[in-house]
Design an enzyme around this catalytic site. Structure first.
Site, PDB file in Angstrom:
ATOM      1  N   LYS A 153       0.855  -1.185   0.000  1.00 53.37           N
ATOM      2  CA  LYS A 153       0.000   0.000   0.000  1.00 53.37           C
ATOM      3  C   LYS A 153       0.894   1.239   0.000  1.00 53.37           C
ATOM      4  CE  LYS A 153      -1.920   2.708   2.983  1.00 53.37           C
ATOM      5  NZ  LYS A 153      -1.979   3.988   2.207  1.00 53.37           N
ATOM      6  N   GLU A 167      10.272   0.634  10.104  1.00 58.25           N
ATOM      7  CA  GLU A 167      11.302   1.659   9.871  1.00 58.25           C
ATOM      8  C   GLU A 167      10.613   2.991  10.082  1.00 58.25           C
ATOM      9  OE1 GLU A 167      12.931   4.561   8.679  1.00 58.25           O
ATOM     10  OE2 GLU A 167      13.197   3.905   6.603  1.00 58.25           O
ATOM     11  N   CYS A 204      14.055  10.612   6.607  1.00 56.66           N
ATOM     12  CA  CYS A 204      14.155  10.258   8.021  1.00 56.66           C
ATOM     13  C   CYS A 204      15.601  10.179   8.502  1.00 56.66           C
ATOM     14  CB  CYS A 204      13.424   8.950   8.305  1.00 56.66           C
ATOM     15  SG  CYS A 204      13.832   7.624   7.168  1.00 56.66           S
ATOM     16  N   GLU A 262      10.507  15.569  14.907  1.00 53.24           N
ATOM     17  CA  GLU A 262      10.827  15.285  13.512  1.00 53.24           C
ATOM     18  C   GLU A 262      10.064  16.268  12.628  1.00 53.24           C
ATOM     19  OE1 GLU A 262      11.510  11.449  10.635  1.00 53.24           O
ATOM     20  OE2 GLU A 262       9.720  11.430  11.893  1.00 53.24           O
TER      21      GLU A 262
END
Length: 510
Positions: free
Chosen positions: A191, A266, A300, A399
């Site tokens: 997906k 992850e 990331c 983040e």
């Protein structure tokens, strides 16, 4: 037409070829059945460039059924047969490199220079690597550990893998999910993010066109809450692999736990960039700018927290500010563009929110706003350098996922390494020094899945990528990732041909 309209028009034509079939199931494209239309938006212009119907849970069921039907044939193929098919897959992707790069830049807003020079060739290389790795699934050598039996280990496919990929590197993340899984003999339902499904669909079509059996690689494009959760919780899915934020990763883990699935996560990162006082200042400044701004900071592993030892601190800030000012922000299809838009206006607003809230406790040295003359609908944001933020502030710890670098000073090595580890995340980091002992200490003491020395960002197919702590667990790329997608079976043969074994005395008194 704008000056770079030919490439954009070609990219839209590539997207148009996909039709309305944003689902790829059992070897062919088909429309979703949710009844809800969704649009892929060019983040450079704000214009819808492709429309499709989202997947429903019924589409997910259909894709899982296709993957289960294909599993016996694919898992039963020899390693050489899987390898040969995947080599053809790599060649097919290479033949379609230009179309893949155009579509990737169209849906993500990343410069065509990046798509052409990094995303697409990296994906082709990764495919070729796993074509070779398919022939190297090995277990422990046979031996007589008990004396009376011969034992050996088999590595077998897990089954149907349900994977969810993010929007920042749609093509590469699709590859990182699909390739080790199918090389090990699994089948997969992927997906992609609804924002950026184009290259994932093209990737799956290339697999089928290269001769992989229908149903080995399937794609369902739907919302996370509906299609994503249904895929993760599906009883016919043996494993879930997810790349995305830590917050969503926790939800994925909750849903996967209900059916006791194998899980590979992850997740987010907040990579430290530690500059010791003996570092090459020019190299460190250039590395920080490249590491912070690649993919408009939507990475990331991006360099987001630079800790600089005080003797170099002022010069480092000045050098980075000067380099930030030389970065060209513009149209992704302009060869001169260094930095394109963020993936959406919502993401641009999110980044701006972090910076605006930080103004009360930190200094915005450069950037911190939309670039002058940017398209009103474009999701652009200037490269932004922030200093003076407290270590526990939101902009230092959160983040951001945008072109923002926070720089803080430190005094001694102990403090620099302590600050580097002062985060819930542990995905990547770098240390900059000419001292081999300092470098060695940094690689030992920084808690992250990857630590670079005197560089930041490079990845390679042969080496693993994955994090510690809140950045998740499990590895992408490399032979180590094959361990995620195989299960170990111990096989034991009796060598005595004796009916009554010695250990039977624990049951039979005589």
């Amino acid at each position: 037409m704008d000056p770079h309209g030919e490439d954009r028009a070609a990219a839209i034509e590539v997207a148009d070829r996909l039709g309305a079939g944003a689902q790829f199931i059992a070897g062919r494209a088909r429309p979703g059945t949710s009844g809800r239309e969704h649009a892929v938006v060019d983040p450079a212009t704000g214009e819808a460039v492709h429309r499709f119907t989202l997947a429903s849970p019924a589409d997910v069921d259909l894709a899982v059924d296709a993957a289960r039907a294909a599993l016996p044939q694919w898992a039963g193929a020899t390693p050489a047969e899987r390898s040969e098919a995947m080599h053809r897959f790599a060649a097919t992707l290479a033949d379609r490199a230009r179309d893949l790069a155009l579509a990737e830049s169209l849906q993500c807003g990343k410069p065509l220079r990046l798509s052409t020079g990094f995303d697409v060739p990296g994906t082709v290389d990764n495919t070729a690597f796993f074509a070779g790795a398919a022939r190297h699934l090995q277990g422990q050598a046979a031996a007589e550990y008990s004396g009376d039996h011969t034992s050996y280990v088999r590595r077998e496919p897990v089954g149907v893998v349900g994977s969810i990929a993010p929007w920042n590197y749609p093509l590469q993340m699709a590859a990182w999910k699909v390739l080790p899984a199918i090389a090990a003999g699994n089948t997969i339902v992927l997906k992609p993010a609804e924002l950026t499904p184009l290259t994932s669909l093209m990737f799956a079509a290339a697999a089928t066109d290269a001769g992989l059996p229908p149903g080995v690689v399937n794609v369902v494009t739907g919302s996370g809450r509906e299609a994503g959760e249904h895929l993760v919780g599906h009883p016919g899915v043996a494993m879930t692999s997810f790349t995305g934020s830590t917050a969503v990763g926790r939800r994925v883990a909750e849903v996967a736990l209900r059916t006791v699935k194998r899980l590979h996560l992850e997740l987010g990162g907040k990579a430290p960039f530690v500059v010791f006082d003996d570092a090459d200042l020019t190299a460190a400044a250039h590395g920080a700018v490249a590491g912070a701004l690649i993919n408009t900071g939507q990475d990331c592993t991006a360099a987001t927290r630079a800790y600089v030892q005080r003797p170099l601190y002022d010069d480092f800030v000045a050098a980075v500010a000067e380099l930030f000012g030389r970065v060209t922000v513009g149209d992704p299809f302009d060869p001169a563009t260094d930095l394109g838009p963020l993936v959406s206006t919502a993401q641009a607003e999110r980044v701006a929110g972090f910076v605006d809230r930080a103004r009360s406790c930190a200094t915005v040295v450069t950037g911190g706003k939309r670039p002058p003359g940017s398209a009103p609908a474009g999701a652009y944001y200037q490269p932004t350098l922030v200093t003076g933020a407290p270590q526990d502030s939101e902009i230092t710890q959160g983040e951001i996922f945008g072109p923002v670098l926070v720089v803080l000073p430190f005094d001694d090595d102990d403090e620099g390494l302590r600050l580097a580890n002062d985060t819930p995340y542990g995905l990547a980091a770098s240390a900059w020094t000419r001292d081999v002992f300092r470098a060695g200490r940094a690689t030992r003491e920084i808690s992250a899945g990857c630590v670079w020395i005197n560089d930041h960002i490079p990845i390679i197919s042969e080496m693993p990528h994955g994090g510690f702590r809140a950045s998740g667990f499990g590895k992408d790329m490399s032979a180590y990732s094959m361990e995620e997608y195989t299960q170990v079976k111990h096989v034991m043969y009796d060598n005595t041909a004796v009916a009554k074994k010695d250990w039977h005395r624990t049951i039979f008194a005589d």
